[in-house]
Every structure is written in structure tokens, then in C-alpha cells.
Motif scaffolding. Structure first.
Motif, short mmCIF file in Angstrom:
data_model
loop_
_atom_site.label_atom_id
_atom_site.label_comp_id
_atom_site.label_asym_id
_atom_site.label_seq_id
_atom_site.Cartn_x
_atom_site.Cartn_y
_atom_site.Cartn_z
N LEU A 1 -6.26 2.46 -4.50
CA LEU A 1 -5.16 1.39 -4.58
C LEU A 1 -5.30 0.10 -5.41
O LEU A 1 -4.67 0.07 -6.21
CB LEU A 1 -4.95 0.90 -3.19
CG LEU A 1 -4.04 2.08 -2.06
CD1 LEU A 1 -4.13 1.30 -0.64
CD2 LEU A 1 -2.92 1.84 -2.57
N ALA B 1 0.95 -1.23 0.04
CA ALA B 1 -0.12 -0.05 -0.07
C ALA B 1 0.78 1.34 -0.13
O ALA B 1 0.69 2.02 -0.76
CB ALA B 1 -0.91 0.05 1.32
N CYS C 1 0.69 4.33 -2.52
CA CYS C 1 0.14 5.58 -2.47
C CYS C 1 1.00 6.65 -1.71
O CYS C 1 0.86 7.84 -1.59
CB CYS C 1 -1.06 5.57 -1.42
SG CYS C 1 -0.76 5.10 0.25
#
Length: 197
Positions: free
Chosen positions: A87, A67, A71
């Protein structure tokens, strides 16, 4: 118009110089760069570059979760459903969501130092997902498959197919297999376009 464009040519033919001109890192010695009918000379360079995603063969992967590698620490997807959706969307367009979904911790999976626990193709697709997450107007893949094996290259080709028509793409490649399905192909030799179609 979200075209997909290939630039091909031997080493030293001028591909990198052309990318430098497109990204306004270098001014052309003749002619002009026009972006949405505006002269490149009149465009704020930082504004234009902030709208460009750039993927090279040298991936940068951080010792953190999948993740956060996509991001760039912009929030907690476990609390923010909008972030989780972005995502998933970025990972799907980069053709890596299916792989992420096979992992027990999905987006919370640690990738290890420089992506130690990922294959070359997985690292490259994670890098593409990061650039897509930024919502660029133009995505440049600069020799992004040149150091990958055939299977990994095939996965990147699927990423390119998913992106076609959704974003303006410029793909620089040596191998014809990487770019055969793009809208336009330009062949460069000695700094000049010698073929296009």
C-alpha cells in the motif's frame, strides 16, 4: 523496456482508437499489433488486459477507507505487514503517500461517498495508486489531468515522474506540460502519426 510514451492530438484525431488497438479491444484495419514479438491475434485478450492499468479522467472512488480504495479489499493491512508495505509503495509511486501520512488515521481514513473528502487531484492519485497496486506491465493514463486545476495537474506530473523507468507508461494528453518529460512523444492527426520524437 519501461519507456514512457505520450500520445497527443486534438479531439477526434484517433487517440482513443489507438488505445483500443493497443488494448486489443479493436483490430487494426491495416498493419499488426505485436506484444513481446507475438501477434496480437495470437494473444489471449483477457490475459493481456489483466496486465494493463487504466486511469481515465473519470475516477471511481468507493465510500470506504483509503486502504480499501487502493487494495480493493484484498486484506487487512493492520495485520499484514506485506500488504501495508505494498500500500505504501503504491501510494508513494502515485505521489499521494505524503498526503496520507498527514491524516490522523492514515490508510484507515474514510474518503466519503465518491471521495467527497478528497480534492480532484487526490482522487486521481488514489486511483493511480489502485492501478499501481495491481502491478500492471503497462499503465495507461488517458486524459487523466484534463479536468484538473494546475496544482493538481502538477501533482499528477510528479506521479508520472516517479513511475518513469519502473513501468511502461502511455500518457494521452492535450497539454504539453503533462508530457514534456516523457521518453517519446507521438502526435496524431486524422488517425495518423504526423510527428514523433
Amino acid at each position: 523496456t519501461n519507456d514512457s510514451i505520450a500520445i497527443v492530438g486534438e479531439s477526434g484525431s484517433g487517440k482513443s482508437t489507438l488505445l483500443d488497438i493497443i488494448t486489443l479491444l479493436q483490430e487494426p484495419t491495416s498493419g499488426a499489433v505485436r506484444i513481446d514479438n507475438n501477434s496480437g491475434l495470437d494473444i489471449l485478450k483477457s490475459s493481456w488486459r489483466s496486465q494493463i492499468g487504466y486511469v481515465s479522467q473519470d475516477t471511481v472512488i468507493f465510500n470506504d477507507t483509503i486502504a480499501n480504495n487502493i487494495c480493493m479489499w484484498s486484506g487487512d493491512h493492520q495485520k499484514d505487514l506485506n500488504l501495508l508495505h505494498r500500500l505504501e509503495e503504491s501510494a508513494e509511486q502515485a505521489n499521494i503517500l505524503e498526503f496520507i501520512n498527514t491524516l490522523p488515521n492514515r490508510f484507515e481514513t474514510q474518503v466519503g461517498d465518491r471521495g467527497l473528502f478528497l480534492s480532484g487531484g487526490q482522487k486521481q492519485r488514489l486511483f493511480i495508486a489502485r492501478e499501481i497496486f495491481r502491478s500492471p506491465k503497462l499503465l495507461i493514463l488517458d486524459e487523466a489531468t484534463s479536468s484538473l486545476d494546475t496544482n493538481s495537474e502538477s501533482e499528477i506530473q510528479k506521479s508520472i515522474e516517479r513511475l518513469k523507468g519502473k513501468i511502461t507508461l502511455i500518457v494521452v494528453a492535450h497539454r504539453l506540460s503533462t508530457i514534456k518529460n516523457l521518453d517519446l512523444i507521438y502526435v496524431i492527426k486524422d488517425g495518423e502519426i504526423i510527428e514523433s520524437g
